[in-house]
Design a protein around this motif. Sequence first.
Motif, PDB file in Angstrom:
ATOM      1  N   LYS A 132      49.929  46.704  47.603  1.00 20.04           N
ATOM      2  CA  LYS A 132      49.791  45.388  46.996  1.00 20.04           C
ATOM      3  C   LYS A 132      48.806  45.435  45.831  1.00 20.04           C
ATOM      4  CE  LYS A 132      46.117  43.383  49.883  1.00 20.04           C
ATOM      5  NZ  LYS A 132      45.741  42.232  50.729  1.00 20.04           N
ATOM      6  N   ALA A 133      48.988  44.508  44.893  1.00 28.40           N
ATOM      7  CA  ALA A 133      48.109  44.371  43.740  1.00 28.40           C
ATOM      8  C   ALA A 133      48.042  42.901  43.368  1.00 28.40           C
ATOM      9  CB  ALA A 133      48.625  45.195  42.556  1.00 28.40           C
ATOM     10  N   VAL A 134      46.996  42.511  42.633  1.00 28.42           N
ATOM     11  CA  VAL A 134      46.841  41.117  42.239  1.00 28.42           C
ATOM     12  C   VAL A 134      46.904  40.993  40.723  1.00 28.42           C
ATOM     13  CG1 VAL A 134      45.500  40.490  44.283  1.00 28.42           C
ATOM     14  CG2 VAL A 134      44.301  41.295  42.239  1.00 28.42           C
ATOM     15  N   VAL A 135      47.302  39.810  40.281  1.00 27.18           N
ATOM     16  CA  VAL A 135      47.332  39.519  38.848  1.00 27.18           C
ATOM     17  C   VAL A 135      45.911  39.260  38.357  1.00 27.18           C
ATOM     18  CG1 VAL A 135      49.668  38.596  38.972  1.00 27.18           C
ATOM     19  CG2 VAL A 135      47.723  37.055  39.269  1.00 27.18           C
ATOM     20  N   ASP A 136      45.732  39.186  37.041  1.00 25.99           N
ATOM     21  CA  ASP A 136      44.399  38.900  36.529  1.00 25.99           C
ATOM     22  C   ASP A 136      44.010  37.458  36.822  1.00 25.99           C
ATOM     23  OD1 ASP A 136      45.334  37.131  34.420  1.00 25.99           O
ATOM     24  OD2 ASP A 136      45.818  38.884  33.236  1.00 25.99           O
ATOM     25  N   ARG A 137      42.740  37.167  36.605  1.00 23.88           N
ATOM     26  CA  ARG A 137      42.209  35.852  36.980  1.00 23.88           C
ATOM     27  C   ARG A 137      42.983  34.702  36.348  1.00 23.88           C
ATOM     28  NH1 ARG A 137      35.696  35.387  37.051  1.00 23.88           N
ATOM     29  NH2 ARG A 137      35.229  36.839  38.777  1.00 23.88           N
ATOM     30  N   GLU A 138      43.197  34.761  35.054  1.00 30.01           N
ATOM     31  CA  GLU A 138      43.806  33.620  34.368  1.00 30.01           C
ATOM     32  C   GLU A 138      45.218  33.357  34.857  1.00 30.01           C
ATOM     33  OE1 GLU A 138      42.512  31.189  32.530  1.00 30.01           O
ATOM     34  OE2 GLU A 138      40.681  32.213  33.153  1.00 30.01           O
ATOM     35  N   GLU A 139      45.969  34.413  35.125  1.00 34.77           N
ATOM     36  CA  GLU A 139      47.311  34.194  35.665  1.00 34.77           C
ATOM     37  C   GLU A 139      47.229  33.593  37.065  1.00 34.77           C
ATOM     38  OE1 GLU A 139      51.521  36.575  36.513  1.00 34.77           O
ATOM     39  OE2 GLU A 139      49.920  37.539  35.354  1.00 34.77           O
ATOM     40  N   ALA A 140      46.272  34.062  37.854  1.00 32.63           N
ATOM     41  CA  ALA A 140      46.087  33.492  39.190  1.00 32.63           C
ATOM     42  C   ALA A 140      45.707  32.020  39.101  1.00 32.63           C
ATOM     43  CB  ALA A 140      45.013  34.272  39.940  1.00 32.63           C
ATOM     44  N   PHE A 141      44.810  31.692  38.186  1.00 34.45           N
ATOM     45  CA  PHE A 141      44.373  30.306  38.057  1.00 34.45           C
ATOM     46  C   PHE A 141      45.501  29.421  37.522  1.00 34.45           C
ATOM     47  CE2 PHE A 141      39.865  32.133  37.264  1.00 34.45           C
ATOM     48  CZ  PHE A 141      39.734  32.413  38.619  1.00 34.45           C
ATOM     49  N   ASP A 142      46.312  29.956  36.624  1.00 34.74           N
ATOM     50  CA  ASP A 142      47.436  29.176  36.109  1.00 34.74           C
ATOM     51  C   ASP A 142      48.420  28.813  37.221  1.00 34.74           C
ATOM     52  OD1 ASP A 142      46.646  28.893  33.510  1.00 34.74           O
ATOM     53  OD2 ASP A 142      47.850  30.559  32.724  1.00 34.74           O
ATOM     54  N   ARG A 143      48.604  29.710  38.170  1.00 33.41           N
ATOM     55  CA  ARG A 143      49.491  29.389  39.294  1.00 33.41           C
ATOM     56  C   ARG A 143      48.965  28.188  40.067  1.00 33.41           C
ATOM     57  NH1 ARG A 143      50.706  35.439  41.844  1.00 33.41           N
ATOM     58  NH2 ARG A 143      51.904  36.253  40.057  1.00 33.41           N
ATOM     59  N   HIS A 168      39.733  44.566  44.404  1.00 34.60           N
ATOM     60  CA  HIS A 168      38.629  44.247  43.497  1.00 34.60           C
ATOM     61  C   HIS A 168      37.300  44.008  44.215  1.00 34.60           C
ATOM     62  CE1 HIS A 168      42.134  43.539  40.990  1.00 34.60           C
ATOM     63  NE2 HIS A 168      41.364  43.407  39.918  1.00 34.60           N
ATOM     64  N   GLY A 169      37.294  43.954  45.521  1.00 36.18           N
ATOM     65  CA  GLY A 169      36.062  43.740  46.265  1.00 36.18           C
ATOM     66  C   GLY A 169      35.871  42.302  46.698  1.00 36.18           C
ATOM     67  N   LEU A 170      34.941  42.109  47.627  1.00 35.54           N
ATOM     68  CA  LEU A 170      34.724  40.792  48.216  1.00 35.54           C
ATOM     69  C   LEU A 170      34.204  39.783  47.198  1.00 35.54           C
ATOM     70  CD1 LEU A 170      34.735  39.109  50.824  1.00 35.54           C
ATOM     71  CD2 LEU A 170      32.370  39.841  51.191  1.00 35.54           C
ATOM     72  N   ALA A 171      33.303  40.206  46.310  1.00 38.67           N
ATOM     73  CA  ALA A 171      32.718  39.268  45.346  1.00 38.67           C
ATOM     74  C   ALA A 171      33.796  38.662  44.446  1.00 38.67           C
ATOM     75  CB  ALA A 171      31.657  39.969  44.499  1.00 38.67           C
ATOM     76  N   GLU A 172      34.731  39.481  43.984  1.00 41.82           N
ATOM     77  CA  GLU A 172      35.811  38.969  43.138  1.00 41.82           C
ATOM     78  C   GLU A 172      36.703  38.007  43.929  1.00 41.82           C
ATOM     79  OE1 GLU A 172      38.607  38.418  39.982  1.00 41.82           O
ATOM     80  OE2 GLU A 172      36.490  39.012  40.058  1.00 41.82           O
ATOM     81  N   ALA A 173      36.983  38.360  45.171  1.00 46.66           N
ATOM     82  CA  ALA A 173      37.813  37.480  45.992  1.00 46.66           C
ATOM     83  C   ALA A 173      37.146  36.120  46.184  1.00 46.66           C
ATOM     84  CB  ALA A 173      38.090  38.132  47.342  1.00 46.66           C
ATOM     85  N   ILE A 174      35.845  36.119  46.417  1.00 48.24           N
ATOM     86  CA  ILE A 174      35.114  34.870  46.601  1.00 48.24           C
ATOM     87  C   ILE A 174      35.112  34.048  45.319  1.00 48.24           C
ATOM     88  CG2 ILE A 174      32.793  33.934  46.941  1.00 48.24           C
ATOM     89  CD1 ILE A 174      32.372  36.084  49.087  1.00 48.24           C
ATOM     90  N   GLU A 175      34.900  34.698  44.180  1.00 52.97           N
ATOM     91  CA  GLU A 175      34.885  33.957  42.911  1.00 52.97           C
ATOM     92  C   GLU A 175      36.247  33.328  42.630  1.00 52.97           C
ATOM     93  OE1 GLU A 175      33.134  35.701  39.471  1.00 52.97           O
ATOM     94  OE2 GLU A 175      31.622  36.784  40.623  1.00 52.97           O
TER      95      GLU A 175
END
Length: 299
Positions: A132-143, A168-175
Motif C-alpha cells: 500500500k501507498a498514500v497520495v500526497d497531502r494536498e490530494e488527500a485533503f482534496d478528497r 511516512h511515520g506516526l507524526a505524518e499520520a497524525i498531522e
Amino acid sequence: MTDAPYPNPAAASLRRLLARPGLVMMPCCFDALSARLIEQAGFELTFLSGFAASASRIGAPDLGLMSFGEVRDQARNVMEAINIPMMVDGDTGYGNPMNVLRTVEGFARAGCAGVMIEDQVAPKRCGHTQGKAVVDREEAFDRIRAAVEARGRADIVLKARTDARRTHGLAEAIERAQTFTELGAEMVFIEEPLDIDEMRTICKEVPGAMVANMLEGGQTPILPPAQLEELGFKVAAYPLAALSAAMQAMVGTLAALKAGKDHTGGLMPFAELRDRIGFNAYYETEARYSRRDSTFRRT
C-alpha cells in the motif's frame, strides 16, 4: 443562502450514537445476512467492510477490484435487511475529487449512515497487507474537501482515514488526521498503530470521534472494549470477525462432509436458522393478511 442537504435519518441516528457516552462497538458486515445477525446480537451500528464485501460478493481480495456501483448495490441490499445504521467503505472515492463528490453523495442518498474516504493510492489495498501507498497531502485533503462538499448536498457522517503511519511515520499520520478534522470529518481513523502508546498518542493528539481497527491477526494490538474507551477511542471496528468466523465454520464443515464424517456438530439448529432468517416473522405477517382476506371474502 444554500438549501438544506438531502435528509438522512440514518446519519442522524449515527450522530446520536457518537454523542452518547461510552465506546460504540461496530462489528463489520459483508452482506444482508451477516448484518442481520449483527443486529440480532444487540449491536447498534455496523460497517460494510470493503475487505469482507469483496470476498463475499466477487470472491476476490480487497485490492480495489469492486466498483462504486457494486459497493452501492451491496449496501442497499444490506440496509433493506436491518434497522440499525450502517456505514460503508468508500475507499479512495473511486477517482479524482469529482468522483469523490459522486461517491459520497451517492452513498448518502442510498441511506448509508456514514462513509469512509481514505488517502491511499488507487487502487487501494487492505491496510494490513503489503504494497500500500498514500497520495500526497494536498490530494488527500482534496478528497476530504470534496466529501465535505458532497455532505452539504446529501447528509452523511464522514469518516476520514489515513494509511500514512506505515509509509511516512506516526507524526505524518497524525498531522493528516488533524487536518481531516479541520476540514470537517466527524470521525477519524489512523490505520495500523503498532502499540498501545501509539494508540494513546493518536487519541490525545487528534480531535473528533476516533476509530480503533480491531483486526485479528493485524498489526494493531487487540484490546478489550474498556481499555479502548480508556485510551480515548469512540468506535471499535471489528472488520473481519464475522467473515472469518463464517469461513472457518464453512471450511470445517465442508472438510468433514468431503471426508464422509459427521458434519452436523457445528451446525445451527434448523429451527433457529429459519427464525433468524425471518421465516417466522414472514408467516406471522402472512397470517394477518390471510385473516383479512377471508373477512373480506365473507363480506
